[in-house]
Design a protein around this motif. Structure first.
Motif, PDB file in Angstrom:
ATOM      1  N   GLN A 125       0.836  -1.195   0.000  1.00 15.96           N
ATOM      2  CA  GLN A 125       0.000   0.000   0.000  1.00 15.96           C
ATOM      3  C   GLN A 125       0.875   1.250   0.000  1.00 15.96           C
ATOM      4  N   VAL A 126       0.309   2.309  -0.558  1.00 17.85           N
ATOM      5  CA  VAL A 126       1.005   3.593  -0.556  1.00 17.85           C
ATOM      6  C   VAL A 126       0.972   4.180   0.851  1.00 17.85           C
ATOM      7  N   VAL A 127       2.073   4.787   1.269  1.00 18.56           N
ATOM      8  CA  VAL A 127       2.142   5.457   2.567  1.00 18.56           C
ATOM      9  C   VAL A 127       1.760   6.919   2.340  1.00 18.56           C
ATOM     10  N   GLU A 128       0.500   7.242   2.593  1.00 14.09           N
ATOM     11  CA  GLU A 128      -0.010   8.578   2.303  1.00 14.09           C
ATOM     12  C   GLU A 128       0.656   9.633   3.183  1.00 14.09           C
ATOM     13  N   GLU A 129       0.744  10.859   2.610  1.00 13.80           N
ATOM     14  CA  GLU A 129       1.221  12.003   3.379  1.00 13.80           C
ATOM     15  C   GLU A 129       0.078  12.520   4.260  1.00 13.80           C
ATOM     16  N   PRO A 130       0.414  13.183   5.371  1.00 10.67           N
ATOM     17  CA  PRO A 130       1.763  13.305   5.925  1.00 10.67           C
ATOM     18  C   PRO A 130       2.184  12.015   6.595  1.00 10.67           C
ATOM     19  N   HIS A 131       3.479  11.817   6.718  1.00  8.55           N
ATOM     20  CA  HIS A 131       3.997  10.606   7.342  1.00  8.55           C
ATOM     21  C   HIS A 131       4.030  10.785   8.856  1.00  8.55           C
ATOM     22  N   SER A 132       2.843  10.808   9.407  1.00 11.78           N
ATOM     23  CA  SER A 132       2.642  11.015  10.840  1.00 11.78           C
ATOM     24  C   SER A 132       1.743   9.895  11.326  1.00 11.78           C
ATOM     25  N   VAL A 153       5.886  11.806  14.064  1.00 11.33           N
ATOM     26  CA  VAL A 153       5.005  12.987  14.068  1.00 11.33           C
ATOM     27  C   VAL A 153       5.457  13.942  12.984  1.00 11.33           C
ATOM     28  N   GLU A 154       4.495  14.394  12.170  1.00  9.97           N
ATOM     29  CA  GLU A 154       4.792  15.305  11.070  1.00  9.97           C
ATOM     30  C   GLU A 154       3.554  16.146  10.785  1.00  9.97           C
ATOM     31  N   ALA A 155       3.741  17.465  10.569  1.00 10.92           N
ATOM     32  CA  ALA A 155       2.650  18.392  10.222  1.00 10.92           C
ATOM     33  C   ALA A 155       1.519  18.332  11.247  1.00 10.92           C
ATOM     34  N   ARG A 156       1.899  18.235  12.512  1.00 10.23           N
ATOM     35  CA  ARG A 156       0.909  18.119  13.594  1.00 10.23           C
ATOM     36  C   ARG A 156       1.166  19.199  14.641  1.00 10.23           C
ATOM     37  N   LEU A 451      -4.203  19.178  15.783  1.00  9.28           N
ATOM     38  CA  LEU A 451      -4.492  19.575  14.407  1.00  9.28           C
ATOM     39  C   LEU A 451      -3.406  18.972  13.532  1.00  9.28           C
ATOM     40  N   GLU A 452      -3.806  18.382  12.406  1.00 14.94           N
ATOM     41  CA  GLU A 452      -2.829  17.753  11.537  1.00 14.94           C
ATOM     42  C   GLU A 452      -3.211  17.985  10.087  1.00 14.94           C
ATOM     43  N   ALA A 453      -2.192  18.267   9.257  1.00 19.24           N
ATOM     44  CA  ALA A 453      -2.433  18.544   7.844  1.00 19.24           C
ATOM     45  C   ALA A 453      -2.970  17.310   7.139  1.00 19.24           C
ATOM     46  N   ARG A 454      -3.956  17.551   6.270  1.00 17.44           N
ATOM     47  CA  ARG A 454      -4.519  16.477   5.456  1.00 17.44           C
ATOM     48  C   ARG A 454      -4.474  16.911   3.984  1.00 17.44           C
ATOM     49  N   PRO A 455      -3.536  16.378   3.189  1.00 18.89           N
ATOM     50  CA  PRO A 455      -3.493  16.723   1.762  1.00 18.89           C
ATOM     51  C   PRO A 455      -4.781  16.288   1.064  1.00 18.89           C
ATOM     52  N   LEU A 456      -5.281  17.153   0.176  1.00 21.32           N
ATOM     53  CA  LEU A 456      -6.563  16.911  -0.481  1.00 21.32           C
ATOM     54  C   LEU A 456      -6.413  16.901  -1.993  1.00 21.32           C
ATOM     55  N   GLU A 457      -7.302  16.155  -2.625  1.00 18.94           N
ATOM     56  CA  GLU A 457      -7.536  16.275  -4.055  1.00 18.94           C
ATOM     57  C   GLU A 457      -8.884  16.961  -4.207  1.00 18.94           C
ATOM     58  N   LEU A 458      -8.879  18.150  -4.805  1.00 19.83           N
ATOM     59  CA  LEU A 458     -10.077  18.990  -4.836  1.00 19.83           C
ATOM     60  C   LEU A 458     -10.771  18.924  -6.187  1.00 19.83           C
ATOM     61  N   GLY A 459     -12.078  19.220  -6.157  1.00 16.97           N
ATOM     62  CA  GLY A 459     -12.893  19.258  -7.364  1.00 16.97           C
ATOM     63  C   GLY A 459     -13.419  20.653  -7.623  1.00 16.97           C
ATOM     64  N   ARG A 460     -14.728  20.750  -7.815  1.00 16.21           N
ATOM     65  CA  ARG A 460     -15.356  22.020  -8.164  1.00 16.21           C
ATOM     66  C   ARG A 460     -15.436  22.965  -6.966  1.00 16.21           C
ATOM     67  N   SER A 461     -15.477  24.259  -7.282  1.00 15.01           N
ATOM     68  CA  SER A 461     -15.550  25.274  -6.230  1.00 15.01           C
ATOM     69  C   SER A 461     -16.389  26.441  -6.718  1.00 15.01           C
ATOM     70  N   ASP A 462     -17.097  27.080  -5.781  1.00 16.19           N
ATOM     71  CA  ASP A 462     -17.829  28.305  -6.119  1.00 16.19           C
ATOM     72  C   ASP A 462     -17.303  29.501  -5.334  1.00 16.19           C
ATOM     73  N   GLY A 463     -16.097  29.348  -4.781  1.00 18.21           N
ATOM     74  CA  GLY A 463     -15.501  30.429  -4.007  1.00 18.21           C
ATOM     75  C   GLY A 463     -15.874  30.390  -2.539  1.00 18.21           C
ATOM     76  N   LYS A 464     -16.918  29.659  -2.196  1.00 17.53           N
ATOM     77  CA  LYS A 464     -17.336  29.524  -0.799  1.00 17.53           C
ATOM     78  C   LYS A 464     -17.106  28.102  -0.289  1.00 17.53           C
ATOM     79  N   MET A 465     -17.504  27.121  -1.085  1.00 17.40           N
ATOM     80  CA  MET A 465     -17.304  25.720  -0.735  1.00 17.40           C
ATOM     81  C   MET A 465     -16.485  25.049  -1.837  1.00 17.40           C
TER      82      MET A 465
END
Length: 499
Positions: A125-132, A153-156, A451-465
């Motif tokens: 399996q891929v080791v997703e970021e962050p490596h925490s 611990v990383e990005a926490r 609090l810990e960083a969660r990298p995202l893959e984003l889709g559509r946006s309307d400037g608010k959501m």
């Protein structure tokens, strides 16, 4: 050979050995770094912190058996690689079976199994970021089971709710949302031409008073100007003469009626008097209607000075756009002397490019924002031109805006956002929560006091959501509002990408 001659040779050899070691280290894959606590569930693994292995990874040893754990991410998604040793000598990858239970904040346990690949064991399996994460390593070799524990611990960042509130950070929950796809177009605020009135005097005369200037607001019925008109005096004279003739005709009629009833005069005289009375009444009514058509109330017995005074009144409430009249000027009855615009509504003239004509439609919701300062309003598209301008090569759409509070001024440049589509997405986060961290687009997830960083893959946006395609699940909590402060604090805390 004496020592003096040998010394330079030895120094050169030593430098060569050091450089060779550095080159080997730079070629090795990055390894897991963190505070790693080695446990001994079977009584075999050591108690000390793991050493650095020959390939730069963390080396776990026990009873002569060794396991070196690395994360390899050069040209491929991050993956675990394990190298095996016995008494410090390399073993083939099939010499032991290894598995890792990986635990992250706010996520279920991830079980990673390994298979032989070249001279190492490769995780499935891929080791997703962050490596925490926390690791529980289990290895089986010749009937023996070895277990080690590891934490990284990383990005926490640890922070209380009170501290977050002080920093202006809000905690929100990811979930379904309506994301509105928008089309942004330029435009300009213009007067509503349906609510512009040209004021004409309707009588020739000389200007005696001018009471308002361009840019002033007037109410319906306000006296804009006063004109002295000889024609008005003639109309008043006609009305008063008709009133006198009517009074005389009424007297004659009453007398003839009485004489006819008393059989003193003939009926023919009575009927003639009645006809004269009716004609006199018609003349009075006609003279009165001429005055009313000019906005003048018919009044008998006016003083001579009032006979020529004609008041030009505002036909509507609004803004005086233009004034072409001056004191003492001689006017014709059909000249425009004032232009008054009702400012309770204004139009937005939207520039529509040919490529966008298929998207813009009547009834579409529109958000209008001023470019110069913070003013915005909502409306709908009420009209789209069917022709494209010969010079601009664009079409024009119309959006009507309410302007009772006077926020919009004709001539203002604006940006218009048209809602082209509304789509419900299963997971979305606030656009304010999105931050750039290293080379990731992230939100900072809230897990207990961390609090810990969660990298995202984003889709559509309307400037608010913003739609989340990957990296965050519905129901997870995250930092919004002043989330940049979280990023700054993590950078200061030195939660580096070091493995």
């Amino acid at each position: 050979m004496n020592k003096t001659r040998l010394m330079p040779i030895l120094i050169v050899i030593a430098i060569g050995v050091v450089l060779a070691g550095l080159i080997l280290l730079l070629d090795k894959p990055s390894a897991v770094t963190a505070e790693m606590a080695a446990g001994d569930a079977s009584g075999i693994a050591g108690e000390n912190q793991p050493d650095i292995g020959p390939r730069g990874g963390k080396l776990f040893t026990g009873d002569g058996f060794g396991l070196e754990l690395t994360i390899f991410e050069k040209g491929v998604p991050p993956q675990f690689r394990i190298y095996l040793y016995e008494n410090g000598k390399p073993l083939p990858p099939a010499a032991a079976k290894v598995s890792i239970a990986l635990t992250r904040l706010g996520a279920p346990v991830q079980l990673i199994k390994f298979a032989p690949e070249a001279d190492y064991l490769l995780g499935d399996q891929v080791v997703e970021e962050p490596h925490s994460f926390d690791l529980a390593i289990a290895a089986e070799r010749n009937g023996q089971t070895f277990r080690w524990g590891s934490s990284q611990v990383e990005a926490r960042l640890e922070m209380t709710d009170e501290m977050l509130k002080t920093m202006g950070v809000e905690i929100q929950t990811a979930g379904p949302a309506i994301v509105k796809s928008t089309l942004k177009l330029p435009g300009e605020i213009v007067f509503n031409p349906d609510r512009i009135v040209q004021v004409v005097p309707r009588l020739p005369g000389v200007v005696a008073e001018v009471n308002f200037e361009p840019g002033q607001m007037v109410k319906k019925g306000d006296v804009l100007a006063v004109i002295e008109s000889q024609m008005l005096a003639d109309l008043h004279s006609q009305y008063m003469a008709a009133q006198k003739r009517l009074s005389l005709a009424r007297t004659v009629y009453q007398r003839e009626k009485q004489l006819w009833e008393e059989k003193i005069s003939a009926k023919q005289d009575y009927l003639a008097a009645e006809l004269v009375l009716n004609e006199a009444q018609i003349a009075v009514d006609l003279a009165a209607e001429k005055l009313k058509a000019l906005g003048v109330r018919p009044e008998p017995g006016l003083p001579a000075k009032a006979l020529t005074r004609y008041e030009v009144r505002a036909p509507i409430s609004g803004l005086i756009i233009t004034r072409t009249v001056a004191l003492g000027a001689a006017l014709k009855e059909d000249i425009t002397i004032f232009t008054v615009a009702d400012m309770s509504t204004v139009w937005t003239a939207v520039t529509v490019y040919p490529k966008d004509l298929s998207i813009v439609r009547v009834g579409q919701k529109a958000l209008v924002k001023a470019t110069a300062f913070d003013v915005e309003g909502e409306g709908v598209v009420t009209y789209i031109t069917t022709l494209i301008g010969g010079q601009t090569r664009t079409a024009t759409a119309r959006v009507i805006l309410d302007n009772k509070d006077g926020r919009w001024h004709p001539g203002m440049f604006v940006n218009i956002e048209l809602v082209s589509d509304e789509i419900e997405v299963p997971v979305a986060v606030s656009a304010q929560a999105i931050q750039t961290f290293r080379d990731w687009t992230v939100v900072f997830g809230r897990y207990g006091g961390y609090l810990e960083a969660r990298p995202l893959e984003l889709g559509r946006s309307d400037g608010k959501m913003v739609e989340v395609l990957k990296g965050f699940a519905a129901g997870e909590r995250y930092a919004s509002g002043n989330s940049f402060a979280i990023k700054a604090d993590i950078d200061k805390a030195g939660a580096s990408h070091d493995h």
